[in-house]
Structures are given as C-alpha cells and as structure tokens.
Design an enzyme around this catalytic site. Structure first.
Site, PDB file in Angstrom:
ATOM      1  N   TYR A 188      33.266  26.633  -0.896  1.00  0.00           N
ATOM      2  CA  TYR A 188      34.177  27.821  -1.150  1.00  0.00           C
ATOM      3  C   TYR A 188      33.404  29.089  -1.002  1.00  0.00           C
ATOM      4  CZ  TYR A 188      38.436  25.250  -1.882  1.00  0.00           C
ATOM      5  OH  TYR A 188      39.516  24.362  -1.985  1.00  0.00           O
ATOM      6  N   LYS A 224      29.278  13.089  -4.892  1.00  0.00           N
ATOM      7  CA  LYS A 224      28.897  12.083  -3.948  1.00  0.00           C
ATOM      8  C   LYS A 224      27.355  12.514  -4.136  1.00  0.00           C
ATOM      9  CE  LYS A 224      30.107   9.775  -0.424  1.00  0.00           C
ATOM     10  NZ  LYS A 224      30.624   8.277  -0.512  1.00  0.00           N
ATOM     11  N   ASP A 236      34.758   9.328  -3.565  1.00  0.00           N
ATOM     12  CA  ASP A 236      35.746   8.193  -3.084  1.00  0.00           C
ATOM     13  C   ASP A 236      36.027   7.021  -3.895  1.00  0.00           C
ATOM     14  OD1 ASP A 236      33.090   7.827  -3.254  1.00  0.00           O
ATOM     15  OD2 ASP A 236      32.820   6.385  -0.978  1.00  0.00           O
ATOM     16  N   ASP A 292      39.447  20.458  -5.678  1.00  0.00           N
ATOM     17  CA  ASP A 292      40.492  20.588  -4.809  1.00  0.00           C
ATOM     18  C   ASP A 292      41.084  19.563  -4.616  1.00  0.00           C
ATOM     19  OD1 ASP A 292      42.604  22.306  -3.492  1.00  0.00           O
ATOM     20  OD2 ASP A 292      41.419  21.764  -1.626  1.00  0.00           O
ATOM     21  N   ASP A 340      44.939  17.352  -6.096  1.00  0.00           N
ATOM     22  CA  ASP A 340      46.141  17.148  -5.482  1.00  0.00           C
ATOM     23  C   ASP A 340      46.593  15.576  -5.586  1.00  0.00           C
ATOM     24  OD1 ASP A 340      46.718  19.586  -4.553  1.00  0.00           O
ATOM     25  OD2 ASP A 340      46.845  19.131  -2.531  1.00  0.00           O
TER      26      ASP A 340
HETATM   27  C1  IPM Z   1      44.337  25.492  -4.862  1.00  0.00           C
HETATM   28  C2  IPM Z   1      44.590  25.757  -3.368  1.00  0.00           C
HETATM   29  C3  IPM Z   1      43.674  26.650  -2.778  1.00  0.00           C
HETATM   30  C4  IPM Z   1      42.263  26.223  -3.055  1.00  0.00           C
HETATM   31  C5  IPM Z   1      43.843  27.419  -1.453  1.00  0.00           C
HETATM   32  C6  IPM Z   1      45.359  27.909  -1.327  1.00  0.00           C
HETATM   33  C7  IPM Z   1      42.838  28.424  -1.126  1.00  0.00           C
HETATM   34  O1  IPM Z   1      44.707  24.734  -2.401  1.00  0.00           O
HETATM   35  O2  IPM Z   1      44.389  26.217  -5.714  1.00  0.00           O
HETATM   36  O3  IPM Z   1      44.123  23.972  -5.275  1.00  0.00           O
HETATM   37  O4  IPM Z   1      41.854  25.263  -2.186  1.00  0.00           O
HETATM   38  O5  IPM Z   1      41.700  26.196  -4.193  1.00  0.00           O
HETATM   39 MN    MN Z   2      44.431  22.806  -3.517  1.00  0.00          MN
END
Ligand code: IPM
Ligand code: MN
Length: 347
Positions: free
Chosen positions: A133, A184, A217, A241, A245
């Site tokens: 990032y 990793k 993984d 990140d 999710d």
């Molecule tokens: C998150 C989002 C952000 C990230 C994006 C929108 C830049 O996906 O906060 O997880 O990748 O950190």
């Molecule tokens: Mn995200």
C-alpha cells in the site's frame, strides 16, 4: 477529555450507503448519552465529480484537529469509469491513513448465528501504513511491448514492530492470549523474515502470550474450516485487506464488520469506518445494514475513553443479533433506520 464531556468528531458520510449507515451510528451514539460535537465533511466520489477535488490540504489540516473521524464509505458505483482507479483510494482513504499515521487497522469479528464461524470471536490487526500500500513502484517504457510495472512492498522494522507490539498488547488483555502471525514467509522471504524476527523479539516482552504462525493461504482454509483457532491475528497491509473480507464473509457478511484505523500514539485523530464499501446498488433502499457502522462507532467511543457507552453499544448490537439472526438464511432485515432505532432503544 473526561467522561461526560463533549468530543469533537469529523463525520465523512461519503458515497452510496455511507451517509445512511453513518446517520444510524450517530443516532446510536446520541442514545448512549455521549455528546459529540460533529462537523460534517463532504468528501468522496460525488464530491470529486462536482469539484474535481479529492482531499484539499486545508481540509486535511482541519481534520488533524478533531479527536476522531467517523467515515461511512467512499467510492463510485461499480463500473463507473469516469474516476481513474485509485483516485479516491489513494487520494483520500490511504492519504488519511498515512498522513494521520493510523498504523493499526483493527478489525474485530464475531460470528453471527448461522454463519460458518458462528460464535467465534477473533480480531485482525492489520498493518495500515506500509506493505504494498505504500505505493512504491512505477512504470518503465509504459505502453510499449517492453513495458515494465513494479509494485514494491515496504516493510520497516519500526513499522512492523509498532504494529506487532500493539497486537501483543491486545492479545495479552484477551482471555485466550493467543497471537498468530499470518504471512507468506516461504515465498516473501525478506519481508516474512523481518516480520517473524520482529514477532519473536517482541514476544520476550509478552511471556503470557502464545505465538503461532500461519501462511496466508493456509489461514484462508482455517478461517473457513477451523475459525475457532484464532484469537488475535497480526498481518501485513495487503494480507490483512484480503483476510478481513474473508473473515467478514465467514462471520456473517461484511455488513457486520467494523474497523478502527488507529493512531495508538494519539498524535492525532483515529478514524472509524465499516469494512464494507459504498454499495450504490442498494443506496436509498433502506436495505443497508448499519450494524458495521454502529460497531465502528462503538470502537470510536472506546478510543475516546467512553468505555461504558462503548460496552453498552456493543452489548446492544450483540443482543440484537442474538434475537434477530436465528438463522443467517432467513435474516428478517427490517430497514436501515429500524435497525438503528432498535439498537438505540436497547441502550
Ligand atoms: C478496506 C478497503 C480499502 C483497502 C480500499 C478501499 C482502499 O478495501 O478498507 O479494506 O484496500 O484498504
Ligand atoms: Mn478491503
């Protein structure tokens, strides 16, 4: 600021469902009895489309003066090609994370009834200012057949250590005292080595915390088939990140997932936002789940020292979920505002 005083909070509702869920979060904070002095900032895709501005330097300077920032979601509708990818992500969200030194992205998860990870509690501590990032890289011979694109990953001892130290402190204060590094290191042998050595070095200061390591993984499999093994996970920016999710998906959906972008050194405000995005497809329909925004506001209250109010909001969210989400499949979702009202009533 002592409990009971007013806290200054910048509110960035943003785009899509962002303003709707943020309104419910503020409704709940008001019902908790904590008084906020809020200042709304119009930022995001819509603001960019009308003004051509992503984040003015003067606005960034103003934001530094608040105790906290509450953000809904920013981003254009999926498929919108008028805003180049990264414009808002790098120009607004990441700029805030970097400039305000929000080096920990704290993402707590609790599996709702019916979810794969039902009843599991774990927290991901995502490093929030480095890794891929950081934006190291560039093009060479762009647009030619000999084109080269590089995208580096920045890992500093200082950046890794402060994140790892935070994760240890968190694990020490929880019941299970377990910390898992996810990386990793079998392929990313430089960065992985730095992370592992830092973890080992810092562990000396936290003898009560059991440490463990998973490749990223494998962690994806474990999150799905043995999620109860995790207590605190610490990981780099990109793995964090992606993992959060997945963690959201296995704990009931990212409609429940809260996050705190923390500056633990408190040299400026921290930023609180749901993990989900702007979801333009359901904006204005009343179908957006405000629980992630409300739980993010609870994290904000905790950070502001309003621990009693934070606990009450978290318990109200937990109670609401226990009563209304008997089975994830037949989720009886009333409306965004009705969920906010129901949480406010429980306080
Ligand atoms: C998150 C989002 C952000 C990230 C994006 C929108 C830049 O996906 O906060 O997880 O990748 O950190
Ligand atoms: Mn995200």
């Amino acid at each position: 600021m002592p409990s009971g005083a007013e806290h200054s909070v910048a509110v960035i509702g943003g785009d899509g469902i962002g303003p709707e869920v943020t309104a419910e979060a503020l409704k709940v904070v008001a019902a908790s009895g904590v008084r906020l002095e809020t200042h709304a900032y119009d930022l995001g895709a819509q603001h960019f489309a009308t003004t051509g501005e992503v984040l003015a330097d003067s606005v960034l300077e103003e934001l530094r003066g608040f105790e906290a920032i509450l953000l809904g979601a920013v981003g254009p509708p999926v498929g919108d090609t008028t805003i180049p990818p990264g414009t808002l992500e790098r120009g607004l969200l990441l700029r805030l994370r970097f400039e305000l030194d929000l080096y920990v992205n704290l993402r707590p998860f609790t599996g709702v009834p019916g979810a794969i990870a039902e009843g599991c509690h774990f927290v991901v501590v995502r490093e929030n200012t480095e890794g891929t990032y950081a934006g190291e890289g560039g093009f060479l011979r762009k647009g030619t057949p000999q084109e080269i694109a590089t995208q580096g990953s920045v890992n500093t001892r200082m950046g890794v250590e402060r994140c790892v130290r935070f994760a240890f402190g968190l694990a020490e204060g929880r019941d299970r005292h377990r910390l898992t590094l996810v990386h990793k290191s079998n392929v990313l042998t430089f960065a992985g080595d730095l992370w592992q050595r830092t973890l080992d070095d810092v562990s000396v200061d936290f003898p009560g915390v059991a440490i463990d390591y998973n490749h990223v993984d494998a962690a994806c499999i474990y999150l799905v088939d043995q999620p109860s093994r995790y207590d605190v996970i610490v990981t780099d920016n990109l793995f964090g990140d992606i993992l959060t999710d997945l963690a959201g998906a296995v704990t009931g959906g990212i409609g429940f997932a809260a996050s705190a972008n923390l500056n633990p050194a408190r040299t400026g405000p921290s930023l609180f936002e749901p993990v989900h995005g702007a979801a333009h497809d359901i904006a204005g329909t009343g179908r957006a789940n405000p629980l992630a925004a409300i739980s993010s506001a609870a994290l904000m209250l905790e950070h502001l020292g309003e621990t009693d109010a934070a606990d009450r909001v978290s318990k109200a969210v937990g109670g609401y979920i226990a009563d209304h989400y008997q089975s994830h499949a037949d989720d009886p979702f009333p409306s965004t505002a009705a969920v906010g009202d129901a949480i406010a009533e429980r306080l």
